[in-house]
Motif scaffolding. Structure first.
Motif, short mmCIF file in Angstrom:
data_model
loop_
_atom_site.label_atom_id
_atom_site.label_comp_id
_atom_site.label_asym_id
_atom_site.label_seq_id
_atom_site.Cartn_x
_atom_site.Cartn_y
_atom_site.Cartn_z
N ASP A 1 -10.37 -9.81 -22.60
CA ASP A 1 -9.55 -8.71 -22.08
C ASP A 1 -9.31 -8.87 -20.58
N GLU B 1 -20.92 -1.31 -23.83
CA GLU B 1 -19.74 -1.54 -22.99
C GLU B 1 -20.12 -2.62 -21.98
N SER C 1 -14.05 -4.27 -19.28
CA SER C 1 -14.75 -4.13 -20.55
C SER C 1 -13.74 -4.04 -21.67
N ASP C 2 -14.23 -4.04 -22.92
CA ASP C 2 -13.30 -3.92 -24.05
C ASP C 2 -12.88 -2.46 -24.27
N ASN D 1 -15.84 -8.15 -20.96
CA ASN D 1 -15.04 -8.78 -22.01
C ASN D 1 -14.10 -9.77 -21.32
#
Length: 275
Positions: A93, A87, A111-112, A90
């Motif tokens: 995102d 994690e 995060s994704d 990202n």
């Protein structure tokens, strides 16, 4: 002082104790000359030279302030959840969930998994940052400057990230695209990347860790910087103990997307016994 013998080398090394240079970590951090908080709360104090890197694991709630001392720094940043490196930051995102590619005060680094890794709680640079271009690469630096390895006069950001990653049990495959602070870009109407330059001397950005995170920073020129020479100034890094964003914080409810990300984060942490 002679260093030709083991004793001489030892005496020379010991004589350096207490020496301060313009770019170095301060240990313990509380010895920083002008702490931004109570000295006992300071957990990281370092000045990172241009063309070098740093890294640290920060506890949830820690605030991290990056400052461009001369107007020539460019802080490329990666974040990983400590102990769960799959994690990680990202950038895609971070941009699309918040409907905005421009970083600045009030933005979240996601995060994704739809969770918040860090929030931007202060920014004096006028948003002169970049979430689009990433950092420099070995191939590009060789083309531009003639070299790009870490030991060369013009290290590439990704090569420095590899070193920082290795010191935290990570591999090159773990390295996603990074964010850049203090050197901005915009996209023109015809789709070109336009470099907007430095935020100026003394510009700073403060991030708050919303989970325990591993922080990697490479201080290298922005890949879109048009200067022919490899120019990058010192970056001040300070971090201190604080508190994570709570439900009563205005940032929690600033946007529906941000509220959901904070809720996702709180729900995950609660399942691990963290409140």
């Amino acid at each position: 002082m002679a260093t030709a013998t083991t004793y001489g080398a030892r005496d020379h090394a010991r004589a350096q104790e207490g020496t301060r240079t313009d770019t170095m970590p301060v240990v313990p951090a509380r010895d920083w000359t002008e702490p931004p908080c109570e000295a006992g709360h300071l957990v990281w104090a370092e000045t990172v030279a241009g063309g070098t890197y740093t890294h640290r694991v920060l506890a949830r709630g820690t605030e991290l302030r990056l400052t461009d001392l001369t107007g020539a720094a460019c802080a490329h940043l990666l974040l990983f959840v400590d102990g769960r490196p799959w994690e990680r930051l990202n950038v895609a995102d971070t941009v699309k969930v918040q409907w905005n590619a421009h970083l600045g005060e009030g933005r979240l680094l996601l995060s994704d998994q739809g969770r918040v890794l860090a929030s931007l709680v202060a920014d004096t640079s006028g948003g002169r940052h970049d979430a689009l271009c990433g950092t420099s690469t070995l191939v590009r630096n060789i083309e531009r400057y003639g070299a790009g390895t870490p030991e060369s006069p013009s290290p590439a950001g990704r090569e420095l990230f590899k070193l920082a990653a290795a010191k935290n049990g990570l591999t090159p495959r773990d390295l996603p695209p990074s964010l850049s602070f203090f050197q901005g870009v915009r996209i023109s109407e015809d789709g070109d990347v336009v470099f907007t330059g430095s935020a100026g001397p003394g510009a700073s950005v403060t991030l708050r860790a919303e989970q325990d995170v591993t922080v990697l920073i490479a201080n290298v020129p922005h890949p879109s910087d048009p200067q022919e020479a490899y120019v990058c100034g010192p970056l001040e890094v300070l971090a201190w103990r604080a508190a994570p964003t709570g439900e009563k914080d205005p940032l929690w409810d600033a946007t529906p997307e941000g509220r959901r990300a904070f809720q996702n984060t709180a729900d995950f942490l609660a399942s691990r016994g963290i409140r």
